[in-house]
Scaffold this active site. Structure first.
Site, PDB file in Angstrom:
ATOM      1  N   GLU A  49     -24.116   7.238 -77.252  1.00 49.48           N
ATOM      2  CA  GLU A  49     -23.420   6.030 -77.694  1.00 49.48           C
ATOM      3  C   GLU A  49     -22.296   5.615 -76.753  1.00 49.48           C
ATOM      4  OE1 GLU A  49     -25.308   7.958 -81.266  1.00 49.48           O
ATOM      5  OE2 GLU A  49     -24.011   8.657 -79.620  1.00 49.48           O
ATOM      6  N   PHE A  74     -20.766   6.373 -85.364  1.00 52.48           N
ATOM      7  CA  PHE A  74     -21.265   6.666 -84.021  1.00 52.48           C
ATOM      8  C   PHE A  74     -21.004   5.501 -83.069  1.00 52.48           C
ATOM      9  CE2 PHE A  74     -24.754   9.264 -86.344  1.00 52.48           C
ATOM     10  CZ  PHE A  74     -23.792  10.173 -86.760  1.00 52.48           C
TER      11      PHE A  74
END
Length: 307
Positions: A49, A74
């Site tokens: 991410e 996330f």
């Protein structure tokens, strides 16, 4: 909300081929049609991410309009440095999209409970923070942040309230709240899919002859000062409702407006009040547990107004 987001994004790509969707190995069932129809506009970076956000920033600085997509914590907390230093600091048109606001992923535990994201993201300079209350606002907000320069956060929920357009000609404006129901006894200001609980609570309040104004504060930053001040002067009390900690989120933003304008008004903040949401369960179960369900909102409002 996610289905309405991807539907609108596909429509936007037809108008602007420079729009890109970047995912952190998430949402394949939802994105199947988008990926097949617009393969050049879809990138899967894998479970990375932070790199997703850095890549999105680089592409945005080269003239692309980028959307990153992952589960709330996330896409935000894991990428906070990249969102702050790379995207927002450089004014890049990076739109961070999360699925799973609040307790949407309740059964997966605290790592998936997004209950601090609004507070953290709105503290970053030069970022727009949006949490639509339903499907209409989701589609409208998706188009709005694509056209708005700079970095934005779009918080999507698995639940949704009835936020249908009030009139056929209604337009959506970032930073401009929507009054979904009139009322003068109190004003309930809410954000995100928990609008569905608020609307049930307001229906219950109406049986007690309490006319509650319902305000969808879909944009937390910039917040609609005018609508907050009007509610403070035209009703007897303000109640903020959010599926988020009461510290730093919607309720805090409303209090800041009142303090900055030296407006004294009674305010009740309804949200997650203390500690981590360490219990697991469905979104509905956790709302009931933490007194964020319709019955609790109605009861707390009645008690507050009696004080």
């Amino acid at each position: 909300m996610r289905d309405h987001f991807i539907q609108r994004l596909g429509e936007l790509v037809l108008q602007d081929p420079d729009i890109l969707l970047i995912t952190g190995d998430l949402g394949f069932g939802v994105f199947n049609d988008f990926r097949e129809n617009y393969p050049a506009n879809f990138i899967n970076v894998g479970v990375a991410e932070q790199q997703m956000t850095g890549l999105a920033t680089g592409l945005a600085l080269e003239g692309k309009t980028t959307f990153t997509y992952s589960i709330a914590n996330f896409a935000t907390l894991r990428c906070l440095e990249q969102i702050r230093n790379d995207a927002a600091y450089h004014g890049a048109n990076v739109n961070v999209v999360c699925i799973g606001g609040g307790f949407s992923y309740g059964a997966l535990g605290i790592s998936h409970h997004a209950t601090e994201d609004l507070a953290i993201l709105r503290s970053i300079p030069d970022i727009t923070v949006v949490a639509p209350c339903g499907h209409w606002e989701t589609m409208a907000a998706t188009a709005a942040i694509a056209q708005e320069p700079g970095t934005a956060y779009l918080r999507l929920d698995k639940s949704a309230g009835d936020d249908s357009a009030i009139t056929d000609s209604e337009s959506f404006t970032l930073g401009r709240a929507r009054i979904l129901r009139p009322g003068t006894d109190c004003a309930i200001i809410t954000t995100g899919g928990i609008l569905e609980e608020v609307q049930k609570a307001v229906a219950e309040l109406s049986t007690k002859n309490i006319a509650a104004r319902v305000i969808s504060m879909h944009t937390i930053k910039p917040i609609d000062v005018e609508t907050v001040m009007a509610a403070a002067t035209e009703t007897n009390a303000l109640i903020t409702v959010e599926e988020h900690t009461v510290n730093g989120g919607l309720g805090s933003a409303v209090l800041e407006v009142l303090a900055d304008h030296e407006q004294f008004t009674r305010v009740l903040r309804i949200g997650l009040e203390s500690g981590f949401s360490s219990i697991v369960g469905s979104q509905q179960y956790l709302r009931q547990l933490y007194k964020l369900d319709a019955a609790s909102i109605a009861q707390r409002t009645i008690e507050f107004l009696k004080q």
